[in-house]
Motif scaffolding. Structure first.
Motif, PDB file in Angstrom:
ATOM      1  N   VAL A 264       3.498 -17.465  -2.327  1.00 25.44           N
ATOM      2  CA  VAL A 264       2.959 -16.100  -2.262  1.00 25.44           C
ATOM      3  C   VAL A 264       2.361 -15.669  -3.596  1.00 25.44           C
ATOM      4  O   VAL A 264       1.271 -15.122  -3.661  1.00 25.44           O
ATOM      5  N   ARG A 265       3.101 -15.934  -4.683  1.00 26.91           N
ATOM      6  CA  ARG A 265       2.619 -15.478  -5.987  1.00 26.91           C
ATOM      7  C   ARG A 265       1.731 -16.478  -6.698  1.00 26.91           C
ATOM      8  O   ARG A 265       1.216 -16.209  -7.789  1.00 26.91           O
ATOM      9  N   ARG A 266       1.611 -17.671  -6.078  1.00 34.19           N
ATOM     10  CA  ARG A 266       0.740 -18.724  -6.653  1.00 34.19           C
ATOM     11  C   ARG A 266       1.162 -19.119  -8.062  1.00 34.19           C
ATOM     12  O   ARG A 266       0.309 -19.389  -8.924  1.00 34.19           O
TER      13      ARG A 266
ATOM     14  N   SER B 178      -2.937  -4.318   2.508  1.00 32.19           N
ATOM     15  CA  SER B 178      -2.820  -5.057   1.244  1.00 32.19           C
ATOM     16  C   SER B 178      -1.885  -4.326   0.280  1.00 32.19           C
ATOM     17  O   SER B 178      -1.143  -4.955  -0.476  1.00 32.19           O
ATOM     18  N   GLU B 179      -1.920  -2.989   0.322  1.00 37.90           N
ATOM     19  CA  GLU B 179      -1.006  -2.212  -0.530  1.00 37.90           C
ATOM     20  C   GLU B 179       0.438  -2.438  -0.100  1.00 37.90           C
ATOM     21  O   GLU B 179       1.331  -2.596  -0.932  1.00 37.90           O
ATOM     22  N   ILE B 180       0.646  -2.436   1.210  1.00 35.19           N
ATOM     23  CA  ILE B 180       1.999  -2.620   1.740  1.00 35.19           C
ATOM     24  C   ILE B 180       2.527  -4.000   1.336  1.00 35.19           C
ATOM     25  O   ILE B 180       3.662  -4.135   0.868  1.00 35.19           O
ATOM     26  N   THR B 181       1.694  -5.011   1.497  1.00 36.11           N
ATOM     27  CA  THR B 181       2.105  -6.373   1.147  1.00 36.11           C
ATOM     28  C   THR B 181       2.484  -6.463  -0.319  1.00 36.11           C
ATOM     29  O   THR B 181       3.512  -7.035  -0.680  1.00 36.11           O
ATOM     30  N   ARG B 182       1.676  -5.872  -1.174  1.00 38.83           N
ATOM     31  CA  ARG B 182       1.962  -5.927  -2.612  1.00 38.83           C
ATOM     32  C   ARG B 182       3.263  -5.202  -2.934  1.00 38.83           C
ATOM     33  O   ARG B 182       4.106  -5.713  -3.671  1.00 38.83           O
ATOM     34  N   GLN B 183       3.439  -4.020  -2.353  1.00 36.61           N
ATOM     35  CA  GLN B 183       4.661  -3.263  -2.629  1.00 36.61           C
ATOM     36  C   GLN B 183       5.899  -4.006  -2.152  1.00 36.61           C
ATOM     37  O   GLN B 183       6.923  -4.011  -2.826  1.00 36.61           O
ATOM     38  N   ARG B 184       5.793  -4.654  -0.998  1.00 36.75           N
ATOM     39  CA  ARG B 184       6.973  -5.354  -0.456  1.00 36.75           C
ATOM     40  C   ARG B 184       7.409  -6.486  -1.365  1.00 36.75           C
ATOM     41  O   ARG B 184       8.582  -6.812  -1.443  1.00 36.75           O
TER      42      ARG B 184
END
Ligand code: ADP
Ligand code: MG
Length: 254
Positions: free
Chosen positions: A119-121, A84-90
């Motif tokens: 993705v960001r809704r 989840s951290e990786i997804t947010r950072q990307r």
């Protein structure tokens, strides 16, 4: 001291037995434009891909805006990030590739709105307004309803830039964004990128466009064989290179 936008230290990466990055050190300050030059195969793309989590590094560390991206070895301990951290950072790092990779069955506007909505809704109306604003910024507001195949390569690449910006990245990575374009279309993409630089966006640009490096870069980094050979102002690196490898490269591309 403010935290650099990118802090890469002793970054190593190998593919099997092939050592591609042999200890890369690079800091990029917020608002800075850094151009990376170097011969084919020197590890430029791999380095950008490591910054954006498209590749995992094997040693050293990468921080973006103070947050750990790659792992850090301290006392033999390896820290892995959660998915989840990786997804947010990307999401906070935009990337533009040589091939534009637009969705062919989406209009230009839909291409730019896709990630903010999906993705960001973001509410559709708001995403649409922002997308139109971004298309204006890249000079393509009148193409909102067109499909990628109806655009030139230069226009498609500008849509790809707008699409990356739609996620409000704090850092933009460009990997040879004009290398696939016919020569007469290169200028419009570089002009768009220059505009982003003037707006204060933090950018790392891999390119062979020396004119762009000279005019837009705050700093030029020359990579060869998986190391940073030389780095400095455009004047220093392009006009007074100290390394024979930089000189040889420049004599081939200038
Ligand atoms: P550059 O962008 O400077 O041309 P790259 O980072 O693309 O260099 O590649 C550096 C080296 O790593 C090249 O020898 C390339 O063939 C190799 N390489 C890149 N990606 C992979 C991969 N996924 N698997 C194996 N080798 C790779
Ligand atoms: Mg490359």
């Amino acid at each position: 001291m403010t935290v650099p936008m990118v802090h890469a230290h002793a970054v190593r990466k190998h593919f099997g037995h092939l050592e591609v990055l042999k200890g890369i050190d690079l800091d990029v300050q917020a608002g800075e434009v850094v151009v990376i030059l170097g011969p084919s195969g020197s590890g430029k793309s791999t380095f950008l891909r490591c910054v954006n989590h498209l590749e995992a590094i094997d040693g050293g560390s990468i921080f973006v805006d103070g947050e750990l991206i790659g792992f850090q070895e301290s006392g033999g301990k390896v820290r892995h990030l959660r998915k989840s951290e990786i997804t947010r950072q990307r999401r906070e790092i935009g990337m533009v590739f040589q091939q534009f990779n637009l969705f062919p069955h989406f209009t230009v506007l839909q291409n730019v709105m896709e990630a903010p909505v999906g993705v960001r809704r973001e509410p559709r109306g708001q995403a649409r307004e922002r997308a139109l604003g971004l298309l204006r910024r890249v000079g393509l507001e009148d193409k909102a309803g067109s499909y990628p195949r109806q655009l030139s390569g230069g226009q498609q690449q500008r849509v790809a830039i707008a699409r990356a910006l739609a996620m409000r990245p704090k850092l933009m990575l460009f990997d040879e964004p004009t290398s696939a374009l016919d020569p007469e279309l290169v200028g419009e993409v570089l002009a768009t990128m220059k505009g982003l630089a003037e707006d204060g966006l933090t950018m790392i640009v891999v390119t062979h466009e020396i004119g762009f490096a000279r005019e837009v870069a705050d700093r030029v980094v020359f990579m060869d064989g998986g190391v940073v050979v030389e780095s400095g102002t455009p004047k220093e690196v392009l006009d007074n290179p100290t390394s024979p490898r930089t000189k040889a490269f420049l004599s081939r591309v200038l």
